[in-house]
Design a protein around this motif. Sequence first.
Motif, PDB file in Angstrom:
ATOM      1  N   TYR A 242     -36.099 -16.976  -2.933  1.00 19.60           N
ATOM      2  CA  TYR A 242     -35.869 -15.556  -2.677  1.00 19.60           C
ATOM      3  C   TYR A 242     -36.959 -14.951  -1.790  1.00 19.60           C
ATOM      4  O   TYR A 242     -36.760 -13.878  -1.210  1.00 19.60           O
ATOM      5  CB  TYR A 242     -35.802 -14.783  -3.994  1.00 19.60           C
ATOM      6  CG  TYR A 242     -34.476 -14.908  -4.695  1.00 19.60           C
ATOM      7  CD1 TYR A 242     -33.358 -14.246  -4.229  1.00 19.60           C
ATOM      8  CD2 TYR A 242     -34.348 -15.700  -5.831  1.00 19.60           C
ATOM      9  CE1 TYR A 242     -32.129 -14.366  -4.865  1.00 19.60           C
ATOM     10  CE2 TYR A 242     -33.127 -15.833  -6.484  1.00 19.60           C
ATOM     11  CZ  TYR A 242     -32.030 -15.159  -5.997  1.00 19.60           C
ATOM     12  OH  TYR A 242     -30.815 -15.291  -6.639  1.00 19.60           O
ATOM     13  N   SER A 243     -38.103 -15.616  -1.683  1.00 20.30           N
ATOM     14  CA  SER A 243     -39.148 -15.104  -0.790  1.00 20.30           C
ATOM     15  C   SER A 243     -38.655 -15.051   0.646  1.00 20.30           C
ATOM     16  O   SER A 243     -39.198 -14.315   1.475  1.00 20.30           O
ATOM     17  CB  SER A 243     -40.402 -15.984  -0.885  1.00 20.30           C
ATOM     18  OG  SER A 243     -40.120 -17.312  -0.471  1.00 20.30           O
ATOM     19  N   GLY A 244     -37.595 -15.822   0.951  1.00 18.13           N
ATOM     20  CA  GLY A 244     -37.020 -15.792   2.296  1.00 18.13           C
ATOM     21  C   GLY A 244     -36.514 -14.416   2.690  1.00 18.13           C
ATOM     22  O   GLY A 244     -36.514 -14.059   3.878  1.00 18.13           O
ATOM     23  N   VAL A 245     -36.064 -13.620   1.717  1.00 17.96           N
ATOM     24  CA  VAL A 245     -35.621 -12.254   2.001  1.00 17.96           C
ATOM     25  C   VAL A 245     -36.776 -11.448   2.579  1.00 17.96           C
ATOM     26  O   VAL A 245     -36.631 -10.721   3.575  1.00 17.96           O
ATOM     27  CB  VAL A 245     -35.084 -11.575   0.722  1.00 17.96           C
ATOM     28  CG1 VAL A 245     -34.738 -10.110   0.993  1.00 17.96           C
ATOM     29  CG2 VAL A 245     -33.871 -12.314   0.190  1.00 17.96           C
ATOM     30  N   VAL A 246     -37.949 -11.591   1.973  1.00 19.58           N
ATOM     31  CA  VAL A 246     -39.138 -10.862   2.419  1.00 19.58           C
ATOM     32  C   VAL A 246     -39.588 -11.377   3.787  1.00 19.58           C
ATOM     33  O   VAL A 246     -39.872 -10.590   4.698  1.00 19.58           O
ATOM     34  CB  VAL A 246     -40.273 -11.010   1.385  1.00 19.58           C
ATOM     35  CG1 VAL A 246     -41.525 -10.258   1.858  1.00 19.58           C
ATOM     36  CG2 VAL A 246     -39.827 -10.506   0.026  1.00 19.58           C
ATOM     37  N   PHE A 247     -39.653 -12.701   3.943  1.00 17.27           N
ATOM     38  CA  PHE A 247     -40.093 -13.284   5.222  1.00 17.27           C
ATOM     39  C   PHE A 247     -39.149 -12.889   6.364  1.00 17.27           C
ATOM     40  O   PHE A 247     -39.603 -12.549   7.461  1.00 17.27           O
ATOM     41  CB  PHE A 247     -40.155 -14.807   5.116  1.00 17.27           C
ATOM     42  CG  PHE A 247     -41.244 -15.323   4.218  1.00 17.27           C
ATOM     43  CD1 PHE A 247     -42.511 -14.771   4.265  1.00 17.27           C
ATOM     44  CD2 PHE A 247     -41.000 -16.362   3.331  1.00 17.27           C
ATOM     45  CE1 PHE A 247     -43.529 -15.244   3.437  1.00 17.27           C
ATOM     46  CE2 PHE A 247     -42.006 -16.840   2.506  1.00 17.27           C
ATOM     47  CZ  PHE A 247     -43.269 -16.285   2.560  1.00 17.27           C
ATOM     48  N   THR A 248     -37.837 -12.947   6.095  1.00 13.01           N
ATOM     49  CA  THR A 248     -36.861 -12.622   7.142  1.00 13.01           C
ATOM     50  C   THR A 248     -36.974 -11.161   7.572  1.00 13.01           C
ATOM     51  O   THR A 248     -36.934 -10.850   8.766  1.00 13.01           O
ATOM     52  CB  THR A 248     -35.430 -12.904   6.649  1.00 13.01           C
ATOM     53  OG1 THR A 248     -35.305 -14.301   6.338  1.00 13.01           O
ATOM     54  CG2 THR A 248     -34.399 -12.548   7.709  1.00 13.01           C
TER      55      THR A 248
END
Length: 288
Positions: A242-248
């Motif tokens: 879910y950290s991908g949401v923040v990175f994206t």
Amino acid sequence: MGNQKTKAVLLMLASALSFSVMQVFVKLSSAEVGTFEQTFFRNLISLLIAAGMVRREKRPVLREIRQGGWALWGRSFFGFLGIVLFFYATGHARQADVAMLNRSSPVFVTLFAGLFLKEKITPVKIASTVLCLLGAYIAMQPSFDSNPFPLLSALLAAVVAGMAYTMLAYCKNFVSPSVIIFHFSAFSTVCAAALMLPSFVVPSWKVFFMLLLIGVFAAGGQFLLTYAYQQAPASEVSIYQYSGVVFTAALSFLLLGESLSGSSIVGGLVILGAIFWVFEYHRREQAA
């Protein structure tokens, strides 16, 4: 938290960042080339890197593939099917709707890991996953008013991705990470090539370079993710995707000039809070 689990967390976070960087180049090159051409280059670069690794490690590839059996073939098949379903949904529905449904894949990883790998599904895993889903919903603001079939495709992409990652976790007992990635990349490259040929476009040098970068960062994300699932139970590390949401969101703001709304910031903070909660819970659990 034990060294192995800490390593798994760092690998998963790095994987999510690598995939987020890949998405930037997917968006930048999408005006000139089709999704299957992007998918082909994504998997071709991974295949070349994986082939180099198995050669350097002197892996008995055929023997490990036989050892992996149905789980290894299932990981490759469901992994590629998830990509196809996701790309179809992306081209036929609102991006926020597709992204939100796609982010539900860790839910299915946790569920399948509990059912098939007999991993313990604790209240903390359930609560933290719900919090991450809530954070993703707040950040993406989906309306779910797209056509139902593409939305169903996006949901099925999350389901089959959950199946693929569960099989990946199962394969760690029989197959090395480099052979897992080599098998998946070879399978996906052949399938993507067949789907790409009818609409192949010769890219400009600029876009060709972007396609190579898509492959490089996709390979990085895939290798890091595979090694993460080798280090810890699938149901414990999947939430860090879910950290991908923040990175994206951060990369889209910094590199693509997209706006960063208040809801994106609040949703990102909810996700980061849930991730930190899980990390601290497992660290204290190990220390007790």
